[in-house]
Design a protein around this motif. Structure first.
Motif, mmCIF file in Angstrom:
data_model
loop_
_atom_site.group_PDB
_atom_site.id
_atom_site.type_symbol
_atom_site.label_atom_id
_atom_site.label_comp_id
_atom_site.label_asym_id
_atom_site.label_seq_id
_atom_site.Cartn_x
_atom_site.Cartn_y
_atom_site.Cartn_z
ATOM 1 N N MET A 1 0.850 -1.197 0.000
ATOM 2 C CA MET A 1 0.000 0.000 0.000
ATOM 3 C C MET A 1 0.879 1.237 0.000
ATOM 4 N N PRO A 2 0.444 2.304 -0.663
ATOM 5 C CA PRO A 2 1.225 3.547 -0.635
ATOM 6 C C PRO A 2 1.131 4.221 0.726
ATOM 7 N N ALA A 3 2.169 4.931 1.099
ATOM 8 C CA ALA A 3 2.215 5.604 2.393
ATOM 9 C C ALA A 3 1.286 6.804 2.454
ATOM 10 N N THR A 4 0.626 7.121 1.363
ATOM 11 C CA THR A 4 -0.323 8.246 1.351
ATOM 12 C C THR A 4 -1.699 7.858 1.876
ATOM 13 N N ARG A 5 -1.943 6.606 2.171
ATOM 14 C CA ARG A 5 -3.284 6.175 2.568
ATOM 15 C C ARG A 5 -3.707 6.805 3.896
ATOM 16 N N ALA A 6 -4.937 7.293 3.932
ATOM 17 C CA ALA A 6 -5.442 7.939 5.144
ATOM 18 C C ALA A 6 -5.688 6.940 6.259
ATOM 19 N N ASP A 7 -5.933 5.669 5.891
ATOM 20 C CA ASP A 7 -6.236 4.644 6.906
ATOM 21 C C ASP A 7 -4.992 3.871 7.343
ATOM 22 N N LEU A 8 -3.812 4.449 7.173
ATOM 23 C CA LEU A 8 -2.565 3.753 7.491
ATOM 24 C C LEU A 8 -2.509 3.277 8.948
ATOM 25 N N PRO A 9 -2.891 4.071 9.941
ATOM 26 C CA PRO A 9 -2.828 3.564 11.319
ATOM 27 C C PRO A 9 -3.690 2.315 11.529
ATOM 28 N N SER A 10 -4.886 2.297 10.956
ATOM 29 C CA SER A 10 -5.763 1.136 11.103
ATOM 30 C C SER A 10 -5.165 -0.101 10.452
ATOM 31 N N LEU A 11 -4.510 0.084 9.318
ATOM 32 C CA LEU A 11 -3.879 -1.045 8.630
ATOM 33 C C LEU A 11 -2.669 -1.553 9.404
ATOM 34 N N LEU A 12 -1.805 -0.655 9.832
ATOM 35 C CA LEU A 12 -0.593 -1.051 10.534
ATOM 36 C C LEU A 12 -0.895 -1.719 11.871
ATOM 37 N N SER B 1 4.824 3.472 -5.829
ATOM 38 C CA SER B 1 3.392 3.771 -5.693
ATOM 39 C C SER B 1 3.121 5.208 -5.243
ATOM 40 N N VAL B 2 4.180 5.990 -5.033
ATOM 41 C CA VAL B 2 4.029 7.381 -4.588
ATOM 42 C C VAL B 2 4.697 8.298 -5.602
ATOM 43 N N HIS B 3 3.921 9.224 -6.168
ATOM 44 C CA HIS B 3 4.488 10.187 -7.109
ATOM 45 C C HIS B 3 5.468 11.098 -6.374
ATOM 46 N N ALA B 4 6.487 11.550 -7.085
ATOM 47 C CA ALA B 4 7.505 12.415 -6.469
ATOM 48 C C ALA B 4 6.894 13.642 -5.809
ATOM 49 N N ARG B 5 5.846 14.183 -6.423
ATOM 50 C CA ARG B 5 5.238 15.392 -5.849
ATOM 51 C C ARG B 5 4.510 15.111 -4.535
ATOM 52 N N ASP B 6 4.219 13.821 -4.266
ATOM 53 C CA ASP B 6 3.483 13.451 -3.052
ATOM 54 C C ASP B 6 4.384 12.863 -1.971
ATOM 55 N N LEU B 7 5.691 12.847 -2.215
ATOM 56 C CA LEU B 7 6.592 12.178 -1.279
ATOM 57 C C LEU B 7 6.570 12.834 0.099
ATOM 58 N N ALA B 8 6.621 14.151 0.163
ATOM 59 C CA ALA B 8 6.622 14.823 1.468
ATOM 60 C C ALA B 8 5.348 14.498 2.243
ATOM 61 N N ARG B 9 4.213 14.495 1.544
ATOM 62 C CA ARG B 9 2.952 14.160 2.209
ATOM 63 C C ARG B 9 2.960 12.709 2.673
ATOM 64 N N ALA B 10 3.517 11.802 1.862
ATOM 65 C CA ALA B 10 3.569 10.388 2.237
ATOM 66 C C ALA B 10 4.416 10.184 3.487
ATOM 67 N N LEU B 11 5.557 10.850 3.554
ATOM 68 C CA LEU B 11 6.435 10.705 4.718
ATOM 69 C C LEU B 11 5.796 11.296 5.969
ATOM 70 N N ALA B 12 5.107 12.412 5.826
ATOM 71 C CA ALA B 12 4.420 13.003 6.980
ATOM 72 C C ALA B 12 3.319 12.078 7.468
#
Length: 312
Positions: free
Chosen positions: A29-40, A58-69
């Motif tokens: 799954m991409p790290a951008t998912r809003a339900d990441l805590p529930s999955l993990l 699975s994460v576009h370069a422009r979304d990397l900062a959001r994915a890491l946050a």
């Protein structure tokens, strides 16, 4: 069979190391998912064995900062129990950032994308502050097309052999390098990946490494997935990437052991077994079949009998 029904009587994942047979179908799954805590934390799919949170393809370069946050926030709320948790960094620099995140101590391991004999050192340097993390190298670059380079990579990995859960085969990336996309009606073994898989098995399995099976990227061809799973097992591959929760049940059901194989494996390993004997129309020879038998019984312990799974 739903994910929720899988392995409900297993020990909690935190009680055991991330061994190969515990991976099952690893849900990516991409790290951008809003339900990441529930999955993990295993709330969304309680029976899921393992998952991989990706910050790479699975994460576009422009979304990397959001994915890491998003990942940083999710890791800070990790509970002790849950599925086996693996992170897939974009590169060694992102991995170095990940290992400094709060909650990394409750992550089980990392997948190392685009790994070759040249960047392995950079990845290991980034992992130095988090020596508890298991490693799943992903072979998905031109290194896969050269047996000499595969051997050099394997020799370097031998230095951290005890941390390697398995070698993952990046099927889609390898086909991309060849300018090919797998047609829906073909398994990975009907494409040039067959040669790569054979080379990886020869180079790594003989040295004690396990390998995962390539992803099956089509969601509307369950009959082809079933055929590919049969071929995975023939090649000794008992872990596979799942790109959708609907793939998890079929993948892990395929890993259940047919009753006849369980009977034969027990007979091969029986203390009173003859040097060679016949069972169910097959020759059994403990000297040459004991490794297969031990792996079969370990698979039985992890996934049960095929008939039991069908009735679960």
């Amino acid at each position: 069979m739903s994910i929720d029904s899988l392995r409900q009587t297993d020990p909690a994942p935190g009680d055991l190391p991330p061994t190969y047979l515990r991976l099952g179908a690893s849900l990516y799954m991409p790290a951008t998912r809003a339900d990441l805590p529930s999955l993990l934390n295993g709330h969304k799919f309680p029976g899921l064995r393992s998952l991989v949170v990706c910050t790479e393809d699975s994460v576009h370069a422009r979304d990397l900062a959001r994915a890491l946050a998003n990942l940083r926030a999710a890791l800070s709320h990790l509970e002790p129990a849950g599925p086996l948790r693996f992170l897939r960094p974009r590169n060694p620099e992102i991995l170095a950032e990940m290992v400094r995140m709060r909650g990394i101590e409750r992550v089980d391991g990392v997948c190392l994308p685009k790994l070759d004999e040249h960047n392995l050192g950079d990845y290991l340097d980034a992992l130095a502050p988090a020596r508890h993390l298991a490693i799943m190298p992903i072979v998905e670059t031109e290194v896969a097309f050269c047996r000499d380079r595969l051997r050099r990579l394997r020799v370097r990995l031998d230095q951290v052999r005890e941390r390697v859960t398995c070698i993952r085969i990046g099927g889609n990336d390898l086909l991309h390098l060849l300018g090919i996309r797998r047609p829906k009606e073909l398994t990975a073994y009907d494409t040039p990946l067959r040669r790569v898989i054979d080379d990886l098995i020869i180079e790594f399995r003989g040295q004690g490494y396990d390998l995962s099976a390539p992803v099956f990227e089509h969601l509307d061809c369950p009959h082809v997935l079933a055929r590919e799973l049969e071929l995975d097992l023939i090649h000794g591959l008992m872990a596979k990437t799942a790109i959708h929760p609907s793939q998890v049940g079929p993948i892990e059901a395929a890993y259940a052991v047919p009753p006849g194989e369980a009977v034969l494996a027990r007979a091969v390993l029986a203390p009173e077994a003859a040097g060679v004997f016949r069972l169910n129309g097959q020759m059994a020879e403990p000297t040459t079949h004991s490794h297969w038998a031990a792996r079969t019984l370990a698979r039985l312990d992890a996934y049960g009998l095929r008939g039991d799974r069908a009735n679960a």
